[in-house]
Design a protein around this motif. Structure first.
Motif, PDB file in Angstrom:
ATOM      1  N   UNK A 144       0.875  -1.175   0.000  1.00  0.00           N
ATOM      2  CA  UNK A 144       0.000   0.000   0.000  1.00  0.00           C
ATOM      3  C   UNK A 144       0.906   1.217   0.000  1.00  0.00           C
ATOM      4  N   UNK A 145       0.678   2.108  -0.897  1.00  0.00           N
ATOM      5  CA  UNK A 145       1.608   3.216  -1.044  1.00  0.00           C
ATOM      6  C   UNK A 145       0.877   4.522  -1.294  1.00  0.00           C
ATOM      7  N   UNK A 146       1.360   5.567  -0.633  1.00  0.00           N
ATOM      8  CA  UNK A 146       0.844   6.919  -0.883  1.00  0.00           C
ATOM      9  C   UNK A 146       2.076   7.746  -1.203  1.00  0.00           C
TER      10      UNK A 146
ATOM     11  N   UNK B  45      -7.863  -0.536  -1.618  1.00  0.00           N
ATOM     12  CA  UNK B  45      -7.439  -1.005  -0.303  1.00  0.00           C
ATOM     13  C   UNK B  45      -6.802  -2.383  -0.401  1.00  0.00           C
TER      14      UNK B  45
ATOM     15  N   UNK C 184       4.911  17.973   7.727  1.00  0.00           N
ATOM     16  CA  UNK C 184       4.218  17.721   6.467  1.00  0.00           C
ATOM     17  C   UNK C 184       4.548  16.321   5.990  1.00  0.00           C
ATOM     18  N   UNK C 185       3.514  15.632   5.522  1.00  0.00           N
ATOM     19  CA  UNK C 185       3.715  14.251   5.110  1.00  0.00           C
ATOM     20  C   UNK C 185       3.980  14.192   3.631  1.00  0.00           C
ATOM     21  N   UNK C 186       4.988  13.476   3.247  1.00  0.00           N
ATOM     22  CA  UNK C 186       5.241  13.329   1.823  1.00  0.00           C
ATOM     23  C   UNK C 186       4.899  11.947   1.286  1.00  0.00           C
ATOM     24  N   UNK C 187       4.528  11.042   2.144  1.00  0.00           N
ATOM     25  CA  UNK C 187       4.106   9.742   1.642  1.00  0.00           C
ATOM     26  C   UNK C 187       4.450   8.603   2.580  1.00  0.00           C
ATOM     27  N   UNK C 188       3.883   7.439   2.279  1.00  0.00           N
ATOM     28  CA  UNK C 188       4.229   6.239   3.048  1.00  0.00           C
ATOM     29  C   UNK C 188       4.093   5.017   2.140  1.00  0.00           C
ATOM     30  N   UNK C 189       4.726   3.939   2.550  1.00  0.00           N
ATOM     31  CA  UNK C 189       4.519   2.665   1.863  1.00  0.00           C
ATOM     32  C   UNK C 189       4.475   1.564   2.911  1.00  0.00           C
ATOM     33  N   UNK C 190       3.531   0.660   2.756  1.00  0.00           N
ATOM     34  CA  UNK C 190       3.433  -0.469   3.680  1.00  0.00           C
ATOM     35  C   UNK C 190       3.519  -1.756   2.872  1.00  0.00           C
TER      36      UNK C 190
ATOM     37  N   UNK D 130      -0.588  -1.720  10.438  1.00  0.00           N
ATOM     38  CA  UNK D 130      -0.865  -0.468  11.146  1.00  0.00           C
ATOM     39  C   UNK D 130       0.182  -0.245  12.226  1.00  0.00           C
TER      40      UNK D 130
ATOM     41  N   UNK E 201      -9.559   2.527   2.097  1.00  0.00           N
ATOM     42  CA  UNK E 201      -8.364   1.758   2.383  1.00  0.00           C
ATOM     43  C   UNK E 201      -8.073   1.798   3.875  1.00  0.00           C
ATOM     44  N   UNK E 202      -8.101   0.657   4.523  1.00  0.00           N
ATOM     45  CA  UNK E 202      -7.936   0.631   5.987  1.00  0.00           C
ATOM     46  C   UNK E 202      -6.587   1.215   6.412  1.00  0.00           C
ATOM     47  N   UNK E 203      -5.564   1.036   5.566  1.00  0.00           N
ATOM     48  CA  UNK E 203      -4.235   1.544   5.907  1.00  0.00           C
ATOM     49  C   UNK E 203      -4.259   3.081   5.884  1.00  0.00           C
ATOM     50  N   UNK E 204      -4.916   3.614   4.889  1.00  0.00           N
ATOM     51  CA  UNK E 204      -4.979   5.071   4.776  1.00  0.00           C
ATOM     52  C   UNK E 204      -5.829   5.669   5.906  1.00  0.00           C
TER      53      UNK E 204
END
Lengths: 528, 528
Positions: A406-408, A438, B398-404, B440, B502-505
């Motif tokens: 999962x990526x943002x 999701x 400030x958030x620039x992104x994430x990856x799980x 999470x 999306x549960x992660x988001x």
């Protein structure tokens, strides 16, 4: 045999409930259903209060109802207006409904503080309004609003309100517990006393609200004290805590008091009526509803199941078939051997009660439920579990792994979910990937995509419901997660469960069980 | 003033409900809450039926309860076993609970068909069992199972069952409407008659089920007929249609009958108790519950709202504040504005009711709640939202992104979760990664790790609770997910909300709000 008149106000008082709103079409459908169920009066709405209600009466006029008389609701005339000039009264006649139910004040608190008029003026308004509608050929029902609060405050004034209605053509007078807080013992006492004071030709009615959690008991108590007309709603819809639930009142009258209101044959369609109205009103059915709920005849405790097996009367207050419901046996860590046996019988698994496998299934189940699994609502997972313990299950595929990403990538960017699945079926390996809304959705897509090559029938399976429960939130995000999934192939639906510290893994487990069960069922059918 | 003993069986009979399952920790939490609410008896479980229940008693022994006596439930001894050799009776003593509640048969149908013994044998079993437990220093409560059905069938035998219990040390005998189908009028009549026949020193109790939709009315009727002990569950949890709801019985006793059971001060925390138990049992609160439901004092009809504005007594059977609930006015812009004003006042935000920002907050809130957000339980998120609209909030990062990434490399292998977070704070960029138990948890670790360099105080923050709700399960796994997070710094706790397909988001959103709020609060304090 005593006959009680059932008056349904789902379409009027029922729509005062939070979250319930019915279109004209919805109302017409429900009226049809109520009529065919044998309800004697269907209150369609308050034509003086909104155009939607008037539209219902226009449509309903063209219909032929077999059992139901259509009633229009309204208030007594306003204080300073002649009855024939009162808009609300005019709209009642305009609705052309054969029955007019008008409410008036019988509690002096309301006469003084809400209407701001004299007690005498209020009585004149009641008399005028009943007489005018009755003279215009309508059957007049007088709803004495706040009757019980009024009676407790000033019995003779409350009675005067009823008497003037009777004198002026009302053929039924209804005692309303509008605020819903009256105790059953008070209802009994007041109804007995009022019943004695009314002219013999006038019917006494009861209209209860559930604010004290006693609406059904209060309605039945009133009937035992002489009321012959009872108002309520399907599933107890209504303002605040709801109105008296006709789905509880009708079977109590028919099955416990031996009073005819819709007859035994129609009573067997009570659950159908309840579900129909929930469906139209877009409400999730309440499983715990008396008589009609899915849990109403569901047995969980081991000793109860054992006894019901010997004689259903031991733990059932009535026969579920009488109201169109059915007995269900639940499986959980509270179950004993008899639950498992009955469950196994439901699943057509051949097994001797004394065999060691029954003990093994029971033990496995208790251990797993202790970890956090729940099989009560996951029949398909239970079935697979039993078959596996009995060594009667050959898996349709083997899982070699999965990966979910999962990526943002930046603020405001959409979150991307991608899943990879690796499995083996029919001696071949398959590795594939898919996206989704999701992570679980992506995993679901990838799993199906991988399986479809081997089992094209998988394409018919759809996820219908998806539930997540954190077992013990106290550990923060590392708590265990239980996922319940309901799947369907368009004809049949089945439920599966998964459990893990990791929500993705728990979902994976439930998804895999779901596909496995579908293939297993299909295979069993082909064997036959 | 008359005193009624409240006996809660949420932890035993309540868990017989379909879909309700409580861990030992859950049970201990609920017991604490019931104790602090002033409940006199808390039935913890049936130690002879499963190990989970015995574990509860072991844990509960170490606790000091202020109001509650802990009761262990069980049955009378088996037919062919000496009382001291009966496993179930042994477990009762082993539980070391000061109160033992044992049920026995009082309906000949059960004696014959379920137990398959003689009526005399059954009476001996009741007598033996009560005497043995009483001789061992326990307070003995005798639950006469199916008493009303038994009494209607054979009154003298049903009474004999009670009498032998009284003679052998039971200090309370409880009439159980086990199948839940008895009418209120029958309850009154039978209780009046039984009350006269019992020794004066023995308390009469009542235990009702809701299969006839009358459990609360029946319990109150029994009390009016002489019962001094009433059993029930919070929110009416229980097998089939549930047990009598203590959240309706207690306020009826306190507010309508003037009977003291928990006192006015504790009564004002009734809604809190109801929500707490729903939360622990993972049940969606039923809005329509009398007294404690969100809709219980919600007014929709225009005339009702108008009258309530003049005098609440006109349409409210009791004052919502007495039970910790509040009045709500539905579908009204004006009420919306005053809600917001009340909320803003709670948060010490200075704002004029007529300012355009109030309208903007109101609109944003309505839009977001319509999408599925819920701010009622996410005060910190509401606070940040209001501050952002008022342009009084400067973000700390400030958030620039994430990856799980969640990966399972093979059957039986542990699932690995890894998260990467990219953010900017105090003009510097940070990119870091962490692992966790599930996606999470990994995200939480990575976010903290990234922030700690800039804000070392983050290290004190702990996730206390984590809740997931699928808003509309009907869309399968693509349904929207709402995540509620409770965080704490050891002194104070705060709650935040996130929503996404999306549960992660959704979890990410709630985690970010939580950190942001903590930093904001800290900053505000330093300003002072």
């Amino acid at each position: 045999m005593k006959k009680i008149f059932i008056y349904d106000t789902t379409l009027r008082d029922g729509t005062q409930a939070e979250g319930i709103s019915l279109s004209v079409m919805d109302k017409l459908k429900i009226a049809d259903k109520l009529d065919s169920f044998g309800i004697g009066y269907v209150e369609g709405g308050w034509p003086g209060s909104n155009p939607k209600d008037m539209a219902f009466f226009e449509e309903a006029r063209g219909k032929k109802y077999k059992n139901a008389k259509i009633a229009a609701f309204g208030s007594t005339r306003r204080a300073k207006v002649k009855v024939e000039d009162d808009d609300n009264i005019k709209k009642l006649l305009e609705s052309k409904a054969p029955v007019n139910t008008i409410f008036g004040k019988s509690w002096l608190l309301h006469v003084h503080e809400v209407l701001g008029i004299s007690p005498e003026q209020n009585l004149l308004m009641i008399g005028d309004s009943c007489a005018y509608l009755s003279d215009n050929g309508r059957e007049v029902i007088f709803d004495a609003e706040h009757f019980f609060d009024g009676y407790k405050d000033n019995p003779s004034y409350a009675l005067d309100a009823l008497k003037i209605a009777c004198k002026n053509g009302a053929t039924t007078v209804v005692l309303c517990d509008t605020n819903g807080g009256t105790l059953t013992s008070e209802i009994t006492e007041i109804c007995l006393s009022v019943h004695k004071s009314l002219p013999k030709k006038v019917l006494l009615g009861i209209h209860c609200h559930n604010d004290g959690d006693m609406a059904v008991a209060n309605s039945i108590a009133a009937i035992e004290a002489g009321a012959m007309h009872v108002q309520g709603t399907v599933n107890g819809f209504g303002e605040r805590c709801g109105n008296a639930n006709l789905c509880s009142i009708i079977p109590a009258l028919e099955l416990k008091l031996g009073i005819n209101c819709v007859g035994k044959e129609k009573l067997a369609r009570l659950k159908e009526l309840s579900l129909f109205v929930d469906e139209i009103a877009n409400q999730n059915p309440n499983k715990r509803l008396p008589y009609v709920g899915d849990s109403a005849f569901a047995h969980k405790g081991g000793m109860h199941v054992n006894a019901v097996n010997k004689n259903p009367e031991t733990f059932e207050h009535t026969n579920p078939q009488f109201v169109g419901n059915k007995r269900r046996i639940l499986v959980s860590d509270l179950s004993g051997r008899s639950n498992i046996m009955m469950k196994i019988a439901e699943h057509n698994i051949d097994l001797d009660e004394k065999s060691p496998e029954v003990a093994e299934i029971l033990e496995t189940l208790k251990r797993m439920e202790n970890e956090g699994y729940e099989f009560e609502a996951a029949d398909a997972s239970f079935h697979l579990l039993a078959k596996k313990i009995l060594k009667k299950h050959k898996p349709f595929f083997n899982l070699n792994g999965f990966r979910v990403i999962v990526e943002k990538r930046g603020k405001g960017e959409k979150c991307i979910s991608e899943a990879t699945v690796k499995l083996e079926a029919q001696g071949k390996n398959e590795l594939t990937a898919a996206e989704g809304d999701g992570p679980i959705n992506a995993l679901d897509h990838a799993l199906r995509k991988a399986l479809i090559r081997f089992y094209p029938e998988i394409s018919n399976v759809q996820l219908r419901d998806f539930k997540v429960r954190i077992i013990d939130g106290k550990d923060g995000t590392a708590a265990k997660t239980r996922v319940l999934i309901e799947s369907s192939d368009g004809h049949k639906s089945w439920s599966t469960v998964g459990l893990s510290e990791n929500i993705i893994e728990a979902s994976w487990e439930a998804l895999v069980d779901s596909m496995e069960y579908m293939l297993y069922e299909k295979n069993e059918k082909m064997k036959k």
